[in-house]
Design an enzyme around this catalytic site. Structure first.
Site, PDB file in Angstrom:
ATOM      1  N   GLY A  40      -2.735  99.000 -28.680  1.00 32.43           N
ATOM      2  CA  GLY A  40      -3.793  99.907 -29.012  1.00 32.43           C
ATOM      3  C   GLY A  40      -4.605  99.263 -29.942  1.00 32.43           C
TER       4      GLY A  40
ATOM      5  N   LYS B 188      -5.678 102.107 -14.899  1.00 31.05           N
ATOM      6  CA  LYS B 188      -4.755 100.675 -14.603  1.00 31.05           C
ATOM      7  C   LYS B 188      -3.029 101.446 -14.724  1.00 31.05           C
ATOM      8  CE  LYS B 188      -2.850  97.500 -17.348  1.00 31.05           C
ATOM      9  NZ  LYS B 188      -1.414  97.603 -16.929  1.00 31.05           N
TER      10      LYS B 188
ATOM     11  N   GLU C  20      -2.965 107.191 -27.801  1.00 31.02           N
ATOM     12  CA  GLU C  20      -1.875 107.965 -27.795  1.00 31.02           C
ATOM     13  C   GLU C  20      -0.913 106.815 -28.029  1.00 31.02           C
ATOM     14  OE1 GLU C  20       1.516 109.077 -27.953  1.00 31.02           O
ATOM     15  OE2 GLU C  20       1.196 109.966 -25.854  1.00 31.02           O
TER      16      GLU C  20
ATOM     17  N   GLY D 288       0.392 104.183 -24.932  1.00 28.92           N
ATOM     18  CA  GLY D 288       1.610 103.076 -25.122  1.00 28.92           C
ATOM     19  C   GLY D 288       1.626 102.631 -26.731  1.00 28.92           C
ATOM     20  N   SER D 289       2.050 101.260 -26.741  1.00 32.81           N
ATOM     21  CA  SER D 289       2.443 100.684 -27.922  1.00 32.81           C
ATOM     22  C   SER D 289       1.497 100.504 -28.957  1.00 32.81           C
ATOM     23  CB  SER D 289       3.193  99.325 -27.893  1.00 32.81           C
ATOM     24  OG  SER D 289       2.059  98.489 -27.459  1.00 32.81           O
ATOM     25  N   THR D 290       1.714 100.717 -30.004  1.00 36.62           N
ATOM     26  CA  THR D 290       0.642 100.813 -31.290  1.00 36.62           C
ATOM     27  C   THR D 290       0.075  99.408 -31.383  1.00 36.62           C
ATOM     28  OG1 THR D 290       1.729 102.005 -32.584  1.00 36.62           O
ATOM     29  CG2 THR D 290       0.467 100.839 -33.783  1.00 36.62           C
ATOM     30  N   GLY D 291       0.663  98.292 -31.028  1.00 34.47           N
ATOM     31  CA  GLY D 291       0.342  96.885 -31.151  1.00 34.47           C
ATOM     32  C   GLY D 291      -0.761  96.898 -29.972  1.00 34.47           C
TER      33      GLY D 291
ATOM     34  N   CYS E 152       7.965 108.787 -26.631  1.00 34.86           N
ATOM     35  CA  CYS E 152       7.201 108.286 -27.861  1.00 34.86           C
ATOM     36  C   CYS E 152       7.340 109.441 -28.843  1.00 34.86           C
ATOM     37  CB  CYS E 152       5.564 108.076 -27.604  1.00 34.86           C
ATOM     38  SG  CYS E 152       4.928 109.334 -26.870  1.00 34.86           S
TER      39      CYS E 152
END
Length: 479
Positions: A231, A174, A249, A226-229, A283
Site C-alpha cells: 500500500g 489486476k 484497505e 493487501g499488505s501495508t508495505g 486481514c
C-alpha cells in the site's frame, strides 16, 4: 493446455499477453500445476486504458437505472455460476468449497445492494445566496483501477468493480497472482450481463503489473486491498505520477477483549472461527486475544479444545474445516512466525506445520506468555495463529489492545452494556464487534481501517460516491 481460462480480458475479448510471458499457478493442497498465468506488460496495460477511455463516456451517459439493471443481471449470473466460482477460488488458494460458496453469496448480495445505490448517488443544492442557485454534483473519475488480494477474490472483485462501474467509470482490475482465475470468469459474466466492451478489463501478473497501474498517467483513481508495505508503494507511485486518488484497505492485528462476565463458550467459538477462517488468511482476523485473569483458565481450556477439534484436509470435501495456506511461500512465512513464537513463549496448541495433511498446511495454534512487543504480537501473521494474553483491568486491556500501528477490527465480549459501549468507543479501529468478531460485518455500513490499516472505505451507503468526484456549480440568476 489447462482446462481453466486464464487469459487477459481486455475490451470485451480474451487475449494473450503481448510478450507471451507467464508464471505457473499451483494448487496449494496438492502442489499440482493448475494453469500458466499470463503476465500483463506495459503494452497490455496501455491497451486496456485505451479501451476504457473509449468506452467510458458513453457508459457514464447511460441512465443510472440502465446501469443498475445490468448490475442486477450480473448478480444473477454470479448466482448461476456460484459453484464454478467457488471451485476456482478453492483450486487457486485452498479455500474450502463451502466457505467459497458463502463468499459468492455475499458477493451477489452486495452487488444487488450496490445496484440500488447507483440510482441515488447524487449531490446537493444550496439557496443560501439570494441571487444564486448553487449545486454540487458527483461525476465519475473516468478510468480507474483496482488491485485485489487472493484471500477473497470473488467478493473483493465485487467490492471494487461493481461500485466503480456503477458510478460510471471504466475499470482495469489486476487479480492476485495467487488467485487469478475467478476474476477472468467474473469479467466474462459481466460482459454477458451487458457491460459494454472496455468498461471492465481484467489483467494478471506479479507486483510489476500492479506498479504499471499505480504509475499510469491516465488512470485517475486506484483501489488496493493487501499488505501495508505494498500500500505504501502504491501511494508513492501515485504521488510520483499524476497524484491519482488512492483508496487502501490494508493489514490488521485485531485485538479481542474477553471480560470475565462474557459467555465464555460462545466467545471461544467466535475467537477460534475468527483466527482460523480461511486458514487465518484474513486481514480482520482476531489474532491478539486479551482475557481477564479471573476467567483465563476456563477460557484457555475451551479455546484449546475447539482448536484441536478442527479438521484439516482437502478443500473439496464437505467435512474439511481448514484448508492449506495459499501457497508454499505463505506457508513458509507462517512457519517462521511459529518458530518466533516458540522462542518467545509457549504453544498451548499447535505450533508447527501439519505435514500429515500436506506441505502447505499449518496446525491451528495458540501461543501464551508472549511479550507484548514480540514480533509475533506486533506483525500480521496471516495464518491460523492466536496469541493469548491475560489482563486485570478494563483500562489495561484497552491500552494494550490499542498498542499497535494497525486499526482495522477490534472486539469486546461482555454482558455489561455500559462497559461494552465504553470499550467500543475507546478501541482504535475502523470496525468494532460487541459480543461478535470478524468475519462478522454488515455490507450496508462502511468498511475501512484506522492508522496503518488503510485510507478510505469500501461498502456502505456511500460506496458509489467513493468512486466519484465532487463538482460545485454556481448559477447567478440576478439578471
Amino acid at each position: 493446455m489447462s482446462k481453466y481460462e486464464s487469459r487477459l480480458f481486455i475490451n470485451g475479448d480474451l487475449v494473450e499477453p503481448s510478450k507471451g510471458n507467464t508464471f505457473p499457478l499451483l494448487n496449494p493442497a496438492t502442489n499440482e500445476l493448475v494453469a500458466n498465468i499470463p503476465i500483463a506488460e506495459e503494452d497490455d496495460i496501455d491497451k486496456a486504458v485505451a479501451a476504457a477511455e473509449k468506452a467510458q463516456p458513453g457508459w457514464a451517459r447511460l441512465p443510472a437505472r440502465k446501469r443498475a439493471a445490468i448490475i442486477r443481471k450480473f448478480a444473477a449470473l454470479m448466482d448461476e455460476n456460484k459453484h464454478k466460482l467457488s471451485e476456482l477460488d478453492s483450486i487457486c488458494m485452498g479455500k474450502p468449497l463451502h466457505d467459497g460458496l458463502g463468499d459468492v453469496q455475499e458477493a451477489c448480495d452486495i452487488t444487488n445492494y450496490f445496484a440500488g445505490l447507483v440510482e441515488i448517488a447524487d449531490g446537493e443544492t444550496s439557496l443560501n445566496s439570494p441571487d444564486s442557485l448553487n449545486i454540487s454534483m458527483r461525476q465519475p473519475f473516468g478510468v480507474v483501477a483496482s488491485i485485489i488480494p487472493w484471500n477473497f477474490p470473488t467478493m473483493i472483485w465485487c467490492h471494487d468493480v461493481v461500485p466503480a462501474s456503477g458510478a460510471g467509470n471504466a475499470v482495469i482490475l489486476k487479480t492476485s497472482e495467487k488467485a487469478p482465475l475467478s476474476g477472468v470468469l467474473l469479467a466474462q459474466l459481466a460482459y454477458q450481463a451487458g457491460f459494454p466492451p472496455g468498461i471492465i478489463n481484467v489483467v494478471s501478473g506479479p507486483g510489476q503489473t500492479g506498479a504499471l497501474l499505480s504509475a499510469h498517467m491516465r488512470i485517475r483513481k486506484i483501489s488496493f486491498t493487501g499488505s501495508t508495505g505494498t500500500g505504501r508503494a502504491i501511494m508513492q507511485a501515485a504521488a510520483k505520477s499524476n497524484l491519482k486518488t488512492v483508496s487502501l484497505e490494508l493489514g490488521g492485528k485485531s485485538p479481542l477483549l474477553v471480560f470475565d462476565d462474557a459467555d465464555l463458550e460462545a466467545t471461544a467459538a467466535a475467537a477460534v472461527k475468527s483466527v482460523t477462517f480461511n486458514s487465518g488468511q484474513v486481514c480482520t482476523a482476531s489474532s491478539r486475544l486479551y482475557v481477564q485473569k479471573t476467567a483465563a483458565d476456563q477460557f484457555k481450556r475451551l479455546v484449546s479444545q475447539l482448536m484441536l477439534n478442527l479438521r484439516l484436509g482437502d478443500p473439496r470435501t464437505t467435512n474439511t474445516d481448514m484448508g492449506p495456506q495459499a501457497d508454499s511461500k505463505q506457508a513458509a512465512a507462517v512457519a517462521r512466525y511459529l518458530e518466533a513464537g516458540l522462542q518467545d513463549g509457549q504453544a498451548l496448541v499447535g505450533g508447527k506445520r501439519a505435514l500429515d495433511a500436506g506441505e502447505n498446511f499449518i496446525h491451528p495454534t495458540i501461543f501464551s506468555n508472549i511479550p507484548d512487543k514480540s514480533k509475533l504480537d506486533m506483525e500480521e501473521v496471516f495464518g491460523p495463529v492466536l496469541v493469548l494474553h491475560e489482563f486485570d483491568t478494563e483500562e489495561e486491556a484497552v491500552r494494550r489492545a490499542n498498542d499497535t500501528e494497525y486499526g482495522l477490527y477490534a472486539s469486546v465480549f461482555t454482558k455489561d452494556v455500559s462497559r461494552a459501549l465504553r470499550v467500543a468507543r475507546a478501541l482504535e479501529a475502523g470496525n468494532v464487534g460487541v459480543n461478535c468478531t470478524s468475519p462478522d460485518g454488515a455490507y450496508e455500513l462502511p468498511f475501512g481501517g484506522w492508522k496503518a490499516s488503510g485510507i478510505g472505505s469500501q461498502k456502505g451507503s456511500s460506496a458509489i460516491l467513493e468512486w466519484t468526484q465532487g463538482k460545485s456549480v454556481y448559477i447567478n440568476h440576478s439578471a
